[in-house]
Design an enzyme around this catalytic site. Sequence first.
Site, PDB file in Angstrom:
ATOM      1  N   GLY A  17       0.786  -1.234   0.000  1.00 53.51           N
ATOM      2  CA  GLY A  17       0.000   0.000   0.000  1.00 53.51           C
ATOM      3  C   GLY A  17       0.814   1.279   0.000  1.00 53.51           C
ATOM      4  N   HIS A 114       1.202   0.768 -13.144  1.00 49.43           N
ATOM      5  CA  HIS A 114       1.980  -0.414 -13.521  1.00 49.43           C
ATOM      6  C   HIS A 114       3.467  -0.049 -13.563  1.00 49.43           C
ATOM      7  CE1 HIS A 114       2.628  -4.309 -15.344  1.00 49.43           C
ATOM      8  NE2 HIS A 114       3.454  -3.723 -16.190  1.00 49.43           N
ATOM      9  N   GLU A 148      -9.007  -5.795 -21.015  1.00 50.64           N
ATOM     10  CA  GLU A 148      -7.819  -6.639 -21.131  1.00 50.64           C
ATOM     11  C   GLU A 148      -6.793  -6.238 -20.071  1.00 50.64           C
ATOM     12  OE1 GLU A 148      -6.369  -7.175 -25.257  1.00 50.64           O
ATOM     13  OE2 GLU A 148      -8.279  -6.265 -25.795  1.00 50.64           O
ATOM     14  N   ASP A 150      -3.638  -4.893 -18.250  1.00 49.30           N
ATOM     15  CA  ASP A 150      -2.586  -3.892 -18.455  1.00 49.30           C
ATOM     16  C   ASP A 150      -2.624  -3.331 -19.874  1.00 49.30           C
ATOM     17  OD1 ASP A 150      -1.748  -4.292 -15.849  1.00 49.30           O
ATOM     18  OD2 ASP A 150      -0.254  -5.785 -16.395  1.00 49.30           O
ATOM     19  N   GLU A 179       6.240   6.392  -9.042  1.00 47.81           N
ATOM     20  CA  GLU A 179       4.817   6.035  -8.879  1.00 47.81           C
ATOM     21  C   GLU A 179       4.132   6.944  -7.878  1.00 47.81           C
ATOM     22  OE1 GLU A 179       4.666   1.258  -9.842  1.00 47.81           O
ATOM     23  OE2 GLU A 179       4.487   1.896  -7.771  1.00 47.81           O
TER      24      GLU A 179
HETATM   25  C1  GRF Z   1       3.231  -1.062  -7.561  1.00 48.70           C
HETATM   26  O1  GRF Z   1       4.550  -1.198  -7.953  1.00 48.70           O
HETATM   27  C2  GRF Z   1       2.310  -0.949  -8.749  1.00 48.70           C
HETATM   28  O2  GRF Z   1       2.945  -0.458  -9.884  1.00 48.70           O
HETATM   29  C3  GRF Z   1       1.881  -2.373  -8.986  1.00 48.70           C
HETATM   30  O3  GRF Z   1       1.808  -2.957  -7.714  1.00 48.70           O
HETATM   31  C4  GRF Z   1       2.715  -2.294  -6.848  1.00 48.70           C
HETATM   32  C5  GRF Z   1       1.965  -1.958  -5.590  1.00 48.70           C
HETATM   33  O4  GRF Z   1       2.814  -1.464  -4.600  1.00 48.70           O
HETATM   34  N1  GRF Z   1       0.624  -2.416  -9.706  1.00 48.70           N
HETATM   35  P1  GRF Z   1       2.235  -0.833  -3.278  1.00 48.70           P
HETATM   36  O5  GRF Z   1       1.320  -1.882  -2.640  1.00 48.70           O
HETATM   37  O6  GRF Z   1       1.472   0.396  -3.642  1.00 48.70           O
HETATM   38  O7  GRF Z   1       3.422  -0.549  -2.425  1.00 48.70           O
END
Ligand code: GRF
Length: 208
Positions: A17, A114, A148, A150, A179
């Site tokens: 998270g 992603h 679909e 990703d 991210e």
């Molecule tokens: C992230 O790297 C995201 O890109 C992928 O899952 C991971 C989740 O990480 N879909 P977190 O639980 O938010 O630390």
Amino acid sequence: MIARRLPAIAVLCSGEGTNLQAILTAIHEGRLRARVAVVISDRAQARALLRASRAGAEARFVDPARFPTKARYERALISLLDARRVRLVCLAGFMRLLSPAFVRHYPRRILNIHPALLPAFPGARAIRDALAWGVKVTGVTVHFVDEEVDHGPILLQETVTVMPGESPSQLLARLHRVEHRLYPEAIRLVLAGRVKVMGRSVKIAEKR
Ligand code: GRF
């Protein structure tokens, strides 16, 4: 009372998270005008649930084992989300594939993040796959979810250069930094009504 007028979002997680945390922090710091109406996890031990409760957001573990079919599980998710009038569903490390029926219930209202530059390296092993391929550049994608995996229209992407000899966990840490900035920004743009999706093309309007 003021908080009620903020657009409601939901975050679906299965694990750590850290992206949820980035969203909660962006809201707390006033960089994102939204409220996390509910955090849902399919795993009881997901740290994301703890992060949600700590931030005062509703945290729900919805156990897939308690439902006879995937369709019934998803209907339970839908009633939770709809009861909270969620504008946007944000997948953040939610390790279940959502059915076309679920996706169609929220047209252009589900986002996913992603850890690769889609369409390269889809799937749950994106970081390892990218390193095994020997790429020099990878990155992060925030996209709308379609039927679909990703695959949906790309909202934001940012590159990350792979360092020589970098391990998956080192690369993961650097991808996470991107991210954590990109996801709140993507949500902000959508909630501000600045995002227009036409087929695969996603246009972001200038700030008025
Ligand atoms: C992230 O790297 C995201 O890109 C992928 O899952 C991971 C989740 O990480 N879909 P977190 O639980 O938010 O630390």
